[in-house]
Design a protein around this motif. Structure first.
Motif, mmCIF file in Angstrom:
data_model
loop_
_atom_site.group_PDB
_atom_site.id
_atom_site.type_symbol
_atom_site.label_atom_id
_atom_site.label_comp_id
_atom_site.label_asym_id
_atom_site.label_seq_id
_atom_site.Cartn_x
_atom_site.Cartn_y
_atom_site.Cartn_z
ATOM 1 N N LEU A 172 0.767 -1.318 0.059
ATOM 2 C CA LEU A 172 0.003 -0.017 -0.115
ATOM 3 C C LEU A 172 0.790 1.240 0.036
ATOM 4 O O LEU A 172 1.715 1.542 0.862
ATOM 5 N N LEU A 173 0.603 2.329 -0.907
ATOM 6 C CA LEU A 173 1.270 3.403 -0.897
ATOM 7 C C LEU A 173 0.544 4.315 -0.243
ATOM 8 O O LEU A 173 -0.585 4.532 -0.004
ATOM 9 N N PRO A 174 1.397 5.409 0.521
ATOM 10 C CA PRO A 174 0.450 6.415 1.350
ATOM 11 C C PRO A 174 0.298 7.601 0.570
ATOM 12 O O PRO A 174 0.076 8.805 1.427
ATOM 13 N N CYS A 175 0.190 7.513 -0.558
ATOM 14 C CA CYS A 175 -0.497 8.737 -1.390
ATOM 15 C C CYS A 175 -0.950 8.309 -2.957
ATOM 16 O O CYS A 175 -1.096 7.055 -3.116
ATOM 17 N N GLY A 176 -1.905 9.128 -3.245
ATOM 18 C CA GLY A 176 -2.582 8.915 -4.582
ATOM 19 C C GLY A 176 -3.909 8.367 -4.761
ATOM 20 O O GLY A 176 -4.610 8.437 -5.719
ATOM 21 N N GLY A 177 -4.228 7.839 -3.430
ATOM 22 C CA GLY A 177 -5.787 7.200 -3.421
ATOM 23 C C GLY A 177 -6.774 8.150 -3.131
ATOM 24 O O GLY A 177 -6.516 9.365 -3.006
ATOM 25 N N ALA A 178 -7.886 7.663 -2.680
ATOM 26 C CA ALA A 178 -8.869 8.289 -2.381
ATOM 27 C C ALA A 178 -9.543 8.077 -1.157
ATOM 28 O O ALA A 178 -9.901 6.947 -0.728
ATOM 29 N N GLY A 227 9.237 3.953 -2.281
ATOM 30 C CA GLY A 227 9.470 5.439 -1.971
ATOM 31 C C GLY A 227 9.495 6.154 -3.402
ATOM 32 O O GLY A 227 8.882 7.261 -3.437
ATOM 33 N N ALA A 228 10.337 5.621 -4.255
ATOM 34 C CA ALA A 228 10.378 6.241 -5.594
ATOM 35 C C ALA A 228 8.943 6.513 -6.229
ATOM 36 O O ALA A 228 8.708 7.591 -6.765
ATOM 37 N N VAL A 229 8.181 5.309 -6.398
ATOM 38 C CA VAL A 229 7.033 5.456 -6.951
ATOM 39 C C VAL A 229 6.046 6.292 -6.184
ATOM 40 O O VAL A 229 5.319 7.244 -6.903
ATOM 41 N N SER A 230 6.011 6.467 -4.877
ATOM 42 C CA SER A 230 5.151 7.520 -4.174
ATOM 43 C C SER A 230 5.967 8.885 -4.465
ATOM 44 O O SER A 230 5.166 9.783 -4.497
ATOM 45 N N GLY A 231 7.243 8.995 -4.660
ATOM 46 C CA GLY A 231 7.538 10.459 -5.227
ATOM 47 C C GLY A 231 7.048 10.975 -6.370
ATOM 48 O O GLY A 231 6.795 12.174 -6.411
ATOM 49 N N TRP A 232 7.193 10.055 -7.342
ATOM 50 C CA TRP A 232 6.508 10.510 -8.610
ATOM 51 C C TRP A 232 4.962 10.770 -8.719
ATOM 52 O O TRP A 232 4.539 11.714 -9.411
ATOM 53 N N ILE A 233 4.156 10.209 -7.724
ATOM 54 C CA ILE A 233 2.831 10.424 -7.585
ATOM 55 C C ILE A 233 2.746 11.627 -6.813
ATOM 56 O O ILE A 233 1.806 12.316 -7.499
ATOM 57 N N ARG A 234 3.394 11.899 -5.905
ATOM 58 C CA ARG A 234 3.384 13.032 -5.361
ATOM 59 C C ARG A 234 3.699 14.517 -6.188
ATOM 60 O O ARG A 234 3.187 15.353 -6.195
ATOM 61 N N ALA A 235 4.641 14.057 -7.163
ATOM 62 C CA ALA A 235 4.952 15.278 -7.845
ATOM 63 C C ALA A 235 4.203 15.498 -8.877
ATOM 64 O O ALA A 235 3.820 16.629 -9.513
ATOM 65 N N SER A 236 3.590 14.284 -9.470
ATOM 66 C CA SER A 236 2.340 14.530 -10.507
ATOM 67 C C SER A 236 1.173 15.341 -9.804
ATOM 68 O O SER A 236 0.681 16.106 -10.529
ATOM 69 N N LEU A 237 1.133 15.062 -8.642
ATOM 70 C CA LEU A 237 -0.247 15.806 -7.714
ATOM 71 C C LEU A 237 -0.002 17.218 -7.520
ATOM 72 O O LEU A 237 -0.834 18.034 -8.044
ATOM 73 N N ARG A 238 1.310 17.325 -7.138
ATOM 74 C CA ARG A 238 1.666 18.839 -6.954
ATOM 75 C C ARG A 238 1.566 19.576 -8.324
ATOM 76 O O ARG A 238 0.960 20.602 -8.508
ATOM 77 N N TYR A 239 1.922 19.024 -9.364
ATOM 78 C CA TYR A 239 1.826 19.532 -10.931
ATOM 79 C C TYR A 239 0.428 20.009 -11.109
ATOM 80 O O TYR A 239 -0.084 20.897 -11.422
ATOM 81 N N ALA A 240 -0.851 19.121 -10.687
ATOM 82 C CA ALA A 240 -2.063 19.087 -11.157
ATOM 83 C C ALA A 240 -2.608 20.342 -10.326
ATOM 84 O O ALA A 240 -3.325 21.002 -10.665
ATOM 85 N N TRP A 241 -2.123 20.378 -8.949
ATOM 86 C CA TRP A 241 -2.666 21.384 -8.072
ATOM 87 C C TRP A 241 -2.080 22.751 -8.647
ATOM 88 O O TRP A 241 -2.965 23.661 -8.481
ATOM 89 N N ASP A 242 -0.742 22.583 -8.908
ATOM 90 C CA ASP A 242 -0.314 23.902 -9.367
ATOM 91 C C ASP A 242 -0.636 24.412 -10.790
ATOM 92 O O ASP A 242 -0.670 25.700 -10.896
ATOM 93 N N HIS A 243 -1.128 23.293 -11.581
ATOM 94 C CA HIS A 243 -1.669 23.846 -12.977
ATOM 95 C C HIS A 243 -2.920 22.979 -13.356
ATOM 96 O O HIS A 243 -2.982 22.376 -14.166
ATOM 97 N N PRO A 244 -3.970 23.389 -12.588
ATOM 98 C CA PRO A 244 -5.150 22.754 -12.685
ATOM 99 C C PRO A 244 -5.718 22.559 -14.418
ATOM 100 O O PRO A 244 -6.547 21.778 -14.587
#
Length: 279
Positions: free
Chosen positions: A68-74, A198-215
């Motif tokens: 289970l990853l600590p990010c990306g879910g609902a 850890g790497a996969v979670s980092g990529w997911i968080r980076a993708s989410l940050r981009y989405a929030w910064d550039h909706p």
């Protein structure tokens, strides 16, 4: 990297930047868009992609192979599944009237169905009748047309069910929050245990940050997969299901997951899991 997630706006919003190659250092994604019932099955069979979106209710069957990853879910509040009935004369209006009726659900291993079973155990004497699994976008038309007696719906159906002339019998998310005080765990992101989580979670968080910064950047991608949703409904969906828990589950998120699975195991609805496998 192979990944499977739903075409729902929350998933496409979160993963757009990664899928579009906008996350530095992240591997190229080969995306499979699939209903949650399909991804739950792929994960349980161990034959799915390296990363998947599944129901939290499906975790007991997959945690030996997937982490289970600590990010990306609902996971959140005010975002739970709804149990809908028809709007006509003679339609079901009380929980006890569900006894021996046909109820459609999006997956037998979905969190929505697990919450429904926990609720029904104390609210529907004798239990419901036949459970029918169907893709979630087919459930509301089936209830409207009288093919089934009630339907368990998720995601954007919360915003659109009134357009089908349907009645909400119970908001299972509100019931869960009142009963436990915890947020509602809906969809999880899991990764095969031989990956660097850890790497996969980092990529997911980076993708989410981009989405929030550039909706605006993800809008075309989201709407192209949103099954005829209007831009406003898609935005409402994202605003509800993509939240702080999507970036980091935290102790409150993990407590909600543990509570759901422990209560379900107490009722014999899911296998017990080793708590150490959750983190």
């Amino acid at each position: 990297m192979n990944i499977a997630y739903s075409p729902c706006p929350n998933d496409t919003f979160v993963f757009h930047a990664w899928a579009a190659g906008l996350v530095p250092g992240a591997p190229k994604l080969n995306v499979t868009y699939a209903d949650i019932d399909i991804t739950n099955g792929l994960a349980a069979e161990g034959a799915g992609p390296e990363v998947l979106k599944i129901s939290y209710a499906a975790l007991p069957w997959v945690l030996e192979r997937y982490k289970l990853l600590p990010c990306g879910g609902a996971l959140g509040r005010g975002c739970g599944p709804l149990l809908l009935t028809g709007g006509g004369t003679g339609a079901i209006r009380r929980p006890e009237e569900l006894s021996r009726r046909r109820v459609a659900v999006p997956s037998e291993r979905s969190t929505a169905y697990l919450l429904f079973r926990l609720w029904a155990a104390s609210h529907v004497p004798g239990g419901v009748g036949e459970i029918v699994v169907m893709p979630f976008h087919e459930i509301m038309p089936a209830v409207r047309d009288g093919i089934i007696d009630a339907g368990l719906v998720i995601h954007e159906a919360r915003f659109t069910y009134s357009a089908y002339g349907l009645h909400m019998l119970v908001d299972l998310g509100s019931w869960w929050e009142t009963d436990t005080g915890l947020p509602i765990p809906l969809g999880a992101i899991i990764a095969r245990r031989d990956l660097d989580a850890g790497a996969v979670s980092g990529w997911i968080r980076a993708s989410l940050r981009y989405a929030w910064d550039h909706p605006e950047a993800s809008q075309d991608y989201v709407l192209s997969h949103a099954q005829e949703l209007s831009p406003q409904v898609a935005k409402s969906h994202i605003d509800l299901y993509v939240n702080d828990f999507t970036m980091e589950l935290g102790d409150s998120g993990y407590n909600a997951i543990s509570s759901l699975l422990d209560r379900a195991a107490d009722e014999g609805l899911v296998p017990w899991i080793d708590p150490g496998l959750l983190r």
